[in-house]
Design a protein around this motif. Structure first.
Motif, mmCIF file in Angstrom:
data_model
loop_
_atom_site.group_PDB
_atom_site.id
_atom_site.type_symbol
_atom_site.label_atom_id
_atom_site.label_comp_id
_atom_site.label_asym_id
_atom_site.label_seq_id
_atom_site.Cartn_x
_atom_site.Cartn_y
_atom_site.Cartn_z
ATOM 1 N N LYS A 1 0.825 -1.206 0.000
ATOM 2 C CA LYS A 1 0.000 0.000 0.000
ATOM 3 C C LYS A 1 0.856 1.252 0.000
ATOM 4 C CE LYS A 1 -3.985 -2.070 2.360
ATOM 5 N NZ LYS A 1 -4.814 -2.058 3.610
ATOM 6 N N ALA A 2 1.945 1.214 0.757
ATOM 7 C CA ALA A 2 2.839 2.371 0.792
ATOM 8 C C ALA A 2 3.474 2.607 -0.571
ATOM 9 C CB ALA A 2 3.918 2.154 1.849
ATOM 10 N N ALA A 3 3.853 1.546 -1.256
ATOM 11 C CA ALA A 3 4.450 1.688 -2.589
ATOM 12 C C ALA A 3 3.432 2.231 -3.580
ATOM 13 C CB ALA A 3 4.989 0.347 -3.053
ATOM 14 N N GLN A 4 2.197 1.799 -3.475
ATOM 15 C CA GLN A 4 1.158 2.284 -4.382
ATOM 16 C C GLN A 4 0.858 3.753 -4.132
ATOM 17 O OE1 GLN A 4 -1.941 -0.549 -3.521
ATOM 18 N NE2 GLN A 4 -1.313 -1.953 -5.155
ATOM 19 N N ILE A 5 0.900 4.161 -2.867
ATOM 20 C CA ILE A 5 0.688 5.570 -2.546
ATOM 21 C C ILE A 5 1.800 6.437 -3.130
ATOM 22 C CG2 ILE A 5 0.633 7.234 -0.639
ATOM 23 C CD1 ILE A 5 -0.788 5.088 1.026
ATOM 24 N N ASP A 6 3.029 5.872 -3.157
ATOM 25 C CA ASP A 6 4.173 6.591 -3.722
ATOM 26 C C ASP A 6 4.167 6.613 -5.231
ATOM 27 O OD1 ASP A 6 5.103 7.177 -1.212
ATOM 28 O OD2 ASP A 6 6.484 5.461 -1.122
ATOM 29 N N GLY A 7 3.174 5.971 -5.846
ATOM 30 C CA GLY A 7 3.040 6.026 -7.296
ATOM 31 C C GLY A 7 3.642 4.863 -8.047
#
Length: 319
Positions: free
Chosen positions: A216-222
């Motif tokens: 989820k953190a990676a997806q938030i970072d784009g």
């Protein structure tokens, strides 16, 4: 409490207290060792004892029966001489060549296909509960059953080719199982079909064990889906890759029954693996020393794969 304790305390002549165990307490402590002793002795004798015996025979001139007179490395010299001859008098050259082809293709395709299937099932697709056991089912079969089934399927007069001819596609030909140059690839096909589902289960367990917060953190970072798998998920699956590689390499080296059931050794022994060579020379051609030498080489190959893995695992646990 004094009546129920397993030990009693006595005073020695020097005045020191000495703790003695009751027979019941001693038996409870020794019972696991007594129960395990027979199986331990059997393992030592019939596994490690016969490994040592095989190594010893490889340095003799044993033929149909064991000969315990040491003759040096003559059997190994014969094997390696046959290895580097273009037209050797045995199938050892063919065996190790096939081992390279089968081992590399078997391991690489199983890893790639297993990872693909695991990623597919990890998407929570509909029917996952049905697909998962379907992929795993081949691993429940023995190599004999797998070999016989694929032998029927690939036989030009019975299986795929004959069926397509009956449907009107008379130009289709697939005779790999009868062709000495391609027969080893039919062994790869059958082996991959059986083991890829097991590898899929290993990767799926690894994927389900990854912390969702990281993704989820990676997806938030784009991060895109491709970047997510390439830079985060697949690197985190490194232990699964290593474990799957060890299992597949071990299965590839000791494969024997699959070759026999599928190809009967192939035309002129063209599908032989080292395990088939070892059996043929030990029990059919009365070359026990040569067969033992090939078995020792197989053992060294497996050890070269497993020992570093066990060492790395133990070192990780000791940190």
């Amino acid at each position: 409490m004094a009546l129920t304790t397993a030990t009693s305390t006595k005073t020695s002549s020097t005045g020191e207290s000495v703790s003695t165990k009751s027979p019941r307490a001693w038996l409870q402590q020794a019972l696991p060792k007594i129960v395990l002793a027979p199986s331990f002795a059997i393992t030592v004798i019939f596994v490690y004892g016969f490994i040592i015996w095989t190594i010893y025979l490889s340095f003799t001139n044993s033929k149909a029966f064991p000969n315990y007179v040491l003759t040096g490395s003559r059997a190994y010299q014969r094997l390696w001489r046959w290895t580097f001859e273009s037209d050797p008098p045995s199938s050892w050259y063919t065996s190790i060549t096939n081992m390279g082809i089968f081992g590399v293709l078997y391991v690489v395709i199983c890893l790639a296909l297993g990872l693909f299937l695991a990623i597919l099932l990890d998407q929570k697709i509909r029917g996952e509960g049905i697909l998962r056991p379907i992929y795993l089912y081949p691993m429940a079969l023995s190599f004999i059953v797998t070999g016989v089934a694929w032998k029927w399927f690939l036989d030009p007069g019975l299986g795929l080719e004959q069926t397509l001819h009956q449907w009107g596609w008379t130009s289709f030909h697939f005779d790999w199982i009868k062709n000495k140059d391609f027969v080893i690839y039919t062994v790869v096909i059958a082996g991959v079909w059986q083991a890829s589902g097991f590898v899929m289960a290993m990767f799926l367990a690894g994927l389900r064990g990854i912390d969702s917060e990281i993704m989820k953190a990676a997806q938030i970072d784009g991060a895109s889906t491709l970047q997510l798998y390439r830079r985060i998920i697949i690197p985190l699956l490194r232990p699964v890759f290593l474990s799957a590689f060890i299992v597949l390499a071990h299965m590839a080296i000791k494969s024997y029954d699959l070759v026999v059931a599928l190809t009967s050794g192939g035309p002129g022994g063209s599908a032989w693996l080292p395990s088939n060579f070892m059996y043929e020379y030990t029990f059919k051609r009365n070359e026990m020393a040569v067969g033992s030498a090939s078995a020792v080489i197989m053992l060294m190959t497996i050890s070269a794969i497993i020992v570093p893995y066990l060492y790395s695992e133990l070192r990780e646990k000791n940190k």
